[in-house]
Design an enzyme around this catalytic site. Structure first.
Site, mmCIF file in Angstrom:
data_model
loop_
_atom_site.group_PDB
_atom_site.id
_atom_site.type_symbol
_atom_site.label_atom_id
_atom_site.label_comp_id
_atom_site.label_asym_id
_atom_site.label_seq_id
_atom_site.Cartn_x
_atom_site.Cartn_y
_atom_site.Cartn_z
ATOM 1 N N GLU A 133 0.353 -2.468 -0.233
ATOM 2 C CA GLU A 133 0.452 -3.862 -0.714
ATOM 3 C C GLU A 133 0.678 -3.974 -2.204
ATOM 4 O O GLU A 133 0.064 -4.826 -2.861
ATOM 5 C CB GLU A 133 -0.825 -4.636 -0.327
ATOM 6 C CG GLU A 133 -0.978 -4.798 1.166
ATOM 7 C CD GLU A 133 -2.278 -5.488 1.541
ATOM 8 O OE1 GLU A 133 -2.250 -6.349 2.403
ATOM 9 O OE2 GLU A 133 -3.338 -5.135 0.982
HETATM 10 C C1 ACM Z 1 -4.251 -2.455 4.056
HETATM 11 O O1 ACM Z 1 -4.702 -3.089 5.002
HETATM 12 N N1 ACM Z 1 -3.866 -3.106 2.961
HETATM 13 C C2 ACM Z 1 -4.102 -1.035 4.084
#
Ligand code: ACM
Length: 525
Positions: free
Chosen positions: A319
């Site tokens: 992310e």
């Molecule tokens: C995640 O759930 N950002 C690995």
């Protein structure tokens, strides 16, 4: 049905024998020598509490005893074990202490559920005559605890280890850093290794005081705190005594606001960010063109590797939504090399498969395209940890009225069944590509162990069987029945669990929340 039908995870091979059953009596002893003794002590602790018997640990064996024996020749690998129960005694064999440890978890479940309580002096402790041979499908069977959004004390982490290990889970991944907080002490390395003059002590002095804030969680703000390096060593030592390896994670190059707030030099303008409690994700990044970025990562990963017992160092990679693609590749390509330079195998969320991974790297698959993962697993030989969100994310609600938990994974909410009905060998990956299975517990809405237990159990039990038992040995209806029987054991241990309405529970959990369900609002993440 008897206790040999209720084992979780389901063993590879269980054969009831014709002969008379074994009865554990007041005069029984536990026989063990050398490396088997610490495992025998752990078994004794559980059985003494449950039965009130003395159960001394001795070296010789006589009829009526429980014998733990390390043997050299053994099929099935380091974690396999065999149990033979006859009227004359119980014999547990394995080639390692880890195998014996797995075996004593099965032995606990072979005794009546009352053994998990402390009020059982009137009970009769009978085990049917049986032969068991058992070996895991996957070597890595994990739980991830997000100690960044909400801090868990060393004691709480040890309690989590106590509960998870009865299901033969053997890895605890600690998500130590995120936007909201930084939870691991990093020492000032001295000026030679700190040319930018970064104030490393601020990581915990400033970052350790962070936590998430979500207004319908209970309480709204997460707990503050951090682990000293000694705390981290203590957790690992305790984990090792229970056959658990700890995998520390420093999330890079996104999820870094707490570091940017602690260390001004990590910001292009040289000004420290403010700490923030928001539960939003994907809004912070390290900078590819700052030399301090690489200096910082080398120092942090170097210190962490030096105190990490296990072979893995998790560097996140997920992310990084405000990191440009080229910057992401430039940074993560260097970070994986820095990680590998420490001598550890680098682990990352599957986004990090966008860079060329060093030999021995491990990809933790959580969502999205399998193609880069399969390519790295094929050409590069990287192994994969399977944590597909819709089958393993333990932060998700069970249903719309769950008092805690989030609901952002497509297809949710999710019960124990979604976390049971899947095969880790998917997306072009085969068993030989897969290191194992892990269930992540993100803690935006979790504030203590009882709340954590409620989200974990029974879904983590589903994952434990997915990780341990062969695909062909698993059956949803039978698992549901075994879960029902397990409820009594968890209840006696004081472990809260979700009372899944489709399971016939032998005992009900204590409700872990002080606020009545009608007063919970929706949780916005
Ligand atoms: C995640 O759930 N950002 C690995």
């Amino acid at each position: 049905m008897n206790t040999t039908d209720n084992l979780i995870p389901r063993p590879s091979h269980v054969a009831l024998l014709d002969g008379p059953a074994f009865t554990l009596t007041l005069t029984a002893r536990i026989t063990a020598a050398h490396l088997a003794v610490p495992v025998a002590e752990q078994l004794a602790t559980v059985l003494r509490r449950g039965t009130g018997f003395g159960l001394p640990i001795v070296e010789d064996t006589r009829p009526g005893d429980i014998t733990l024996e390390l043997v050299e020749a053994f099929d099935g690998g380091a974690e396999a074990y065999a149990i033979s129960v006859t009227e004359g005694g119980v014999r547990l064999t394995a080639s390692t202490a880890a195998g014996l440890f797995n075996g004593i978890q099965t032995l606990r479940q072979l005794l009546p559920a009352a053994v998990e309580g402390a009020d059982s002096s009137e009970h009769t402790w009978v085990i049917p005559a049986v032969e068991i041979f058992d070996t895991p499908r996957f070597a890595y069977r994990g739980l991830m605890l997000d100690v960044a959004r909400n801090f868990f004390t060393v004691e709480e982490v040890k309690e989590q280890i106590d509960v998870m290990t009865q299901f033969k889970l053997n890895t605890l991944h600690l998500h130590l850093t995120d936007d909201q907080a930084w939870r691991i002490e990093i020492h000032d390395p001295g000026s030679a290794r700190n040319p930018s003059g970064m104030p490393y002590a601020n990581l915990t002095a400033v970052g350790g005081r962070g936590a998430v804030e979500v207004h319908t969680a209970m309480p709204a703000r997460g707990r503050e705190g951090f682990y000293t390096q000694q705390d981290f060593k203590d957790i690992q030592a305790y984990a090792a005594s229970k056959n658990v390896l700890v995998v520390p994670e420093i999330d890079l190059p996104g999820h870094v606001n707490s570091a940017l707030a602690a260390i001004p030099q990590l910001n292009p303008d040289g000004v420290a960010k403010a700490m923030r409690t928001t539960a939003e994700v994907g809004w912070s990044t390290l900078s590819a063109n700052l030399p301090a970025t690489y200096e910082f990562v080398r120092e942090v990963l170097g210190q962490l590797a030096a105190i990490t017992v296990g072979p893995y160092l998790h560097i996140g990679g997920d992310e990084a939504l405000v990191t440009g693609h080229d910057e992401y590749v430039e940074m993560v390509q260097q970070f994986v090399r820095i990680g590998a330079d420490t001598g550890k195998s680098v682990v990352g969320w599957n986004e990090f498969a966008a860079v060329e991974l060093p030999e021995g790297s491990v990809i933790q698959y959580w969502h999205g395209d399998f193609a880069p993962v399969v390519r790295q697993a094929g050409e590069g030989g990287s192994k994969v940890i399977m944590s597909p969100a819709a089958n393993s994310y333990l932060d998700q609600k069970y249903n719309d009225s769950s008092p805690i938990g989030l609901q952002w994974v497509e297809g949710g909410p999710f019960t124990w069944a979604e976390y049971y009905n899947w095969d880790p060998a998917q997306g072009g990956l085969e068993d030989h590509n897969i290191l194992g299975v892990e269930g992540p517990l993100w803690t935006e809405t979790v504030r203590n162990n009882q709340q954590a237990y409620w989200l974990l159990y029974p879904r983590l039990v589903s994952l434990a069987e997915v990780a341990w038992s062969g695909q062909e040995a698993r059956n949803t209806g039978d698992f549901r029945r075994r879960l029902g029987a397990l409820g009594e054991r968890l209840a006696k241990q004081g472990v809260t669990f979700q009372e899944a309405p489709d399971v016939e529970w032998a005992a009900k959990p204590d409700w872990p929340f002080t606020t009545p369900p009608s007063q919970y609002g929706t949780i916005e993440a």
